[in-house]
Design an enzyme around this catalytic site. Structure first.
Site, PDB file in Angstrom:
ATOM      1  N   LEU A 163       0.830  -1.185   0.000  1.00  0.00           N
ATOM      2  CA  LEU A 163       0.000   0.000   0.000  1.00  0.00           C
ATOM      3  C   LEU A 163       0.869   1.241   0.000  1.00  0.00           C
ATOM      4  O   LEU A 163       0.443   2.286   0.454  1.00  0.00           O
ATOM      5  CB  LEU A 163      -0.909   0.014   1.226  1.00  0.00           C
ATOM      6  CG  LEU A 163      -2.042  -0.978   1.161  1.00  0.00           C
ATOM      7  CD1 LEU A 163      -2.930  -0.822   2.364  1.00  0.00           C
ATOM      8  CD2 LEU A 163      -2.846  -0.774  -0.097  1.00  0.00           C
TER       9      LEU A 163
ATOM     10  N   SER B 186      -1.690   5.027   3.680  1.00  0.00           N
ATOM     11  CA  SER B 186      -1.738   3.800   2.901  1.00  0.00           C
ATOM     12  C   SER B 186      -2.025   2.591   3.784  1.00  0.00           C
ATOM     13  O   SER B 186      -3.100   2.489   4.345  1.00  0.00           O
ATOM     14  CB  SER B 186      -0.413   3.664   2.143  1.00  0.00           C
ATOM     15  OG  SER B 186      -0.518   2.743   1.102  1.00  0.00           O
TER      16      SER B 186
END
Length: 321
Positions: free
Chosen positions: A7, A148
């Site tokens: 991410l 993220s």
């Protein structure tokens, strides 16, 4: 495939993520490790920043890095450490280990790490307890944010421990339980999962027996994000407005540093969810280096100078100053 559950970066970005180190270089922030902070079922490291002379009854902010990042750099580059000095609050900086995830991603997509009293979320709450005890902090003013994978874990913390957090800030992250196993993560990241608001809200309500009040939520995302699609911002809005008992139609729209902001209010007119969308921004956290009003952070990989510092705005929203 396991190591591809990123991410914050493609696989080629950094094969072996650096761990945090404290620094005694001139002007460097004194981020320090707490080796024994209590129960640690998720096997995380705790780093922290406590300003010199911090008074009691001050807020605590949990700030979580993205994949391939470490806690010290994220705390400094995002602006949270400098704001802690300016506004006088403490910062908890959880850090993932390569033993848990080869790319140092928090495991937002694993049910064992996103269930109350288990795994990584339980470790972070142990860190919060330690920080509150050590600084005499205000337990009613604890906030969580992250980039993220750290944003995904922010969603998980607010869902599993809504009684412990007053608010959260998800930056380029995902809704709670968009994935509950690694193989589901890619659909969430690259496409987005489309559920009804009530279905999203049920996932949060099903994380425990809490009935309210619920933490507020601020959601930041670049509309050119190629790693975590901006569709996740819409689904986060649906999840958290439903939890707050309101709808996903903005009650107010304005701008933050020229970028569009939408505000969602509850029945009492209290702002409970907000979004800030950054046109043209790819995957990362907005920063605005400088010493002027509203500026903070420094540009680095996934810390993007777009003339607005997300940490500063979150701190204002949470009345940290």
């Amino acid at each position: 495939m396991v190591t591809a559950a990123l991410l914050a970066a493609p696989m080629s970005a950094q094969a072996t993520p650096a761990t945090s180190t404290t620094s005694d270089a001139p002007g460097a922030a004194a981020v320090t490790e707490v080796p024994d902070f209590g129960d640690n079922p998720g096997g995380l490291r705790m780093l922290q920043y406590v300003p010199d002379g911090l008074a009691e009854n001050r807020p605590v902010v949990v700030a979580m890095h993205g994949c391939t990042q470490n806690a010290t750099d994220y705390g400094n580059q995002s602006g949270w450490v400098e704001l802690a000095d300016k506004w006088q609050f403490s910062v908890v900086l959880p850090e993932q280990t390569s033993g848990n995830n080869l790319n140092n991603c928090f495991n937002w997509f694993e049910s064992g790490d996103t269930t109350r009293d288990r795994g990584e979320v339980a470790s972070v709450v142990s860190m919060v307890d330690h920080a509150l005890d050590a600084t005499g902090g205000d337990a009613s003013r604890v906030y969580a944010t992250g980039l993220s994978a750290g944003g995904g874990m922010t969603s998980a913390l607010l869902a599993t421990y809504p009684d412990r957090f007053a608010g959260g800030g998800v930056v380029a992250g995902l809704p709670y339980r968009c994935a509950s196993a690694m193989y589901e993560a890619f659909t969430c990241m690259y496409v987005g999962k489309d559920l009804s608001p009530s279905a999203w809200g049920d996932l949060v309500r099903g994380a425990g027996s809490h009935e309210g009040p619920w933490p507020t939520m601020s959601i930041w995302h670049g509309d050119a994000d190629s790693t975590v699609k901006i569709a996740n911002q819409r689904e986060l809005v649906e999840q958290w407005t439903d939890v707050h008992g309101t709808d996903a139609t903005p009650d107010r729209e304005d701008t933050v540093a020229g970028y569009p902001r939408a505000v969602y209010e509850d029945a009492e007119g209290r702002a409970v969810v907000e979004t800030v969308a950054i046109p043209g921004m790819n995957h990362g956290q907005p920063v605005d280096p400088g010493t002027g009003e509203g500026q903070c952070g420094s540009a680095a990989q996934y810390l993007l100078d777009v003339d607005v510092c997300a940490a500063w705005h979150l701190g204002q929203t949470w009345n940290l100053q």
